[in-house]
Write a protein that holds these residues in place. Structure first.
Motif, PDB file in Angstrom:
ATOM      1  N   SER A  15      -2.439   3.453  -9.340  1.00 49.09           N
ATOM      2  CA  SER A  15      -3.709   2.804  -9.025  1.00 49.09           C
ATOM      3  C   SER A  15      -3.480   1.301  -9.036  1.00 49.09           C
ATOM      4  O   SER A  15      -2.451   0.814  -9.536  1.00 49.09           O
ATOM      5  CB  SER A  15      -4.756   3.164 -10.081  1.00 49.09           C
ATOM      6  N   LEU A  16      -4.423   0.546  -8.501  1.00 51.22           N
ATOM      7  CA  LEU A  16      -4.325  -0.913  -8.568  1.00 51.22           C
ATOM      8  C   LEU A  16      -4.287  -1.373 -10.017  1.00 51.22           C
ATOM      9  O   LEU A  16      -3.549  -2.294 -10.366  1.00 51.22           O
ATOM     10  CB  LEU A  16      -5.495  -1.568  -7.825  1.00 51.22           C
ATOM     11  N   ARG A  30       2.906   1.614  -3.403  1.00 45.69           N
ATOM     12  CA  ARG A  30       2.002   1.982  -4.500  1.00 45.69           C
ATOM     13  C   ARG A  30       1.599   3.453  -4.379  1.00 45.69           C
ATOM     14  O   ARG A  30       1.617   4.202  -5.365  1.00 45.69           O
ATOM     15  CB  ARG A  30       0.769   1.077  -4.484  1.00 45.69           C
ATOM     16  N   LEU A  61      -4.020  -8.044  -6.248  1.00 51.03           N
ATOM     17  CA  LEU A  61      -3.330  -6.925  -5.600  1.00 51.03           C
ATOM     18  C   LEU A  61      -4.169  -6.354  -4.461  1.00 51.03           C
ATOM     19  O   LEU A  61      -3.651  -6.059  -3.383  1.00 51.03           O
ATOM     20  CB  LEU A  61      -2.999  -5.829  -6.621  1.00 51.03           C
ATOM     21  N   SER A  62      -5.452  -6.207  -4.696  1.00 50.50           N
ATOM     22  CA  SER A  62      -6.361  -5.691  -3.668  1.00 50.50           C
ATOM     23  C   SER A  62      -6.396  -6.623  -2.454  1.00 50.50           C
ATOM     24  O   SER A  62      -6.344  -6.170  -1.309  1.00 50.50           O
ATOM     25  CB  SER A  62      -7.762  -5.512  -4.247  1.00 50.50           C
ATOM     26  N   LYS A 120      -5.661  -7.173 -10.666  1.00 51.88           N
ATOM     27  CA  LYS A 120      -6.110  -6.118  -9.759  1.00 51.88           C
ATOM     28  C   LYS A 120      -6.766  -6.717  -8.518  1.00 51.88           C
ATOM     29  O   LYS A 120      -6.559  -6.241  -7.403  1.00 51.88           O
ATOM     30  CB  LYS A 120      -7.084  -5.217 -10.521  1.00 51.88           C
ATOM     31  N   GLU A 175      -3.165  -6.230  -0.523  1.00 53.23           N
ATOM     32  CA  GLU A 175      -3.145  -4.974   0.233  1.00 53.23           C
ATOM     33  C   GLU A 175      -4.026  -5.023   1.466  1.00 53.23           C
ATOM     34  O   GLU A 175      -3.760  -4.330   2.439  1.00 53.23           O
ATOM     35  CB  GLU A 175      -3.588  -3.806  -0.656  1.00 53.23           C
ATOM     36  N   SER A 196      -1.310  -3.387 -11.773  1.00 58.56           N
ATOM     37  CA  SER A 196      -1.640  -4.665 -12.394  1.00 58.56           C
ATOM     38  C   SER A 196      -1.021  -4.754 -13.786  1.00 58.56           C
ATOM     39  O   SER A 196      -0.435  -5.775 -14.152  1.00 58.56           O
ATOM     40  CB  SER A 196      -3.160  -4.838 -12.477  1.00 58.56           C
ATOM     41  N   ILE A 231       5.318  -8.274  -8.484  1.00 62.69           N
ATOM     42  CA  ILE A 231       4.907  -6.983  -7.928  1.00 62.69           C
ATOM     43  C   ILE A 231       6.128  -6.082  -7.752  1.00 62.69           C
ATOM     44  O   ILE A 231       6.100  -4.901  -8.108  1.00 62.69           O
ATOM     45  CB  ILE A 231       4.155  -7.163  -6.591  1.00 62.69           C
ATOM     46  N   LYS A 279       0.837  -1.201   0.000  1.00 61.21           N
ATOM     47  CA  LYS A 279       0.000   0.000   0.000  1.00 61.21           C
ATOM     48  C   LYS A 279       0.880   1.262   0.000  1.00 61.21           C
ATOM     49  O   LYS A 279       0.643   2.204  -0.763  1.00 61.21           O
ATOM     50  CB  LYS A 279      -0.920  -0.004   1.225  1.00 61.21           C
TER      51      LYS A 279
END
Length: 181
Positions: free
Chosen positions: A21-22, A15, A36-37, A33, A40, A26, A54, A12
């Motif tokens: 942004s996610l 980034r 990744l979410s 995405k 996080e 991505s 990543i 987090k």
């Protein structure tokens, strides 16, 4: 703090520092995405390969994702360092979490007659080596570099390289791998 929470916090932060942004991360990393979410939020345990993807997308070392942040001086004793022992070549990893760190710090020992070959590190990495005891031969780019105690060498470590100790005493050297951002 558990590893998933550390990864979540670091992802987090990294980034946000890059204004990504996610969706953009991505695209850069090849990790979905949704994944990744979940990472996080600490809801997923990413594989090492996912962490490497990543890290590549963020253009950082993967340890920046897994290191816990420190807020005060930290002492790491030799016996507490992360040790990798590889047939007469021992590497003590002293890098700690630091949001500004773009390098890893190692102290290495190579037994008499010992040899270790690295196939090369990631893109945009350089290695800085200072021999602190004994003699070491570095094979790099078809050349042989003989380094005595107190000698230093810097090279692009994306290429394969070999450390060899042909002496009769253990060779010790400090090694910094620097990730050029």
């Amino acid at each position: 703090m558990n590893l998933n929470d550390i990864i979540a916090m670091n992802l987090k932060r990294l980034r946000a520092e890059r204004g990504l942004s996610l969706g953009k991360l991505s695209e850069l990393s090849g990790v979905s995405k949704v994944m990744l979410s979940q990472i996080e939020k600490g809801e997923s345990s990413p594989t090492i390969n996912t962490l490497w993807k990543i890290a590549a997308g963020l253009q950082v070392s993967y340890t920046k994702l897994i290191d816990e942040q420190i807020e005060a001086p930290l002492i790491i004793r030799k016996g507490e360092s992360a040790l990798v022992d590889h047939d007469g070549y021992r590497v003590y990893h002293y890098s700690t979490a630091n949001p500004a760190r773009d390098f890893e710090f190692f102290n290495s020992e190579l037994d008499p007659g010992g040899e270790f070959t690295s196939e090369g590190h990631g893109v945009n990495t350089h290695e800085y080596v200072l021999v602190t005891k004994g003699e070491m031969i570095l094979f790099y780019g078809g050349e042989e570099y003989i380094l005595q105690e107190g000698d230093f060498i810097h090279f692009d470590c994306t290429q394969p390289h070999t450390y060899r100790n042909r002496g009769e005493i253990m060779t010790e050297f400090t090694n910094i791998v620097y990730y050029i951002g």
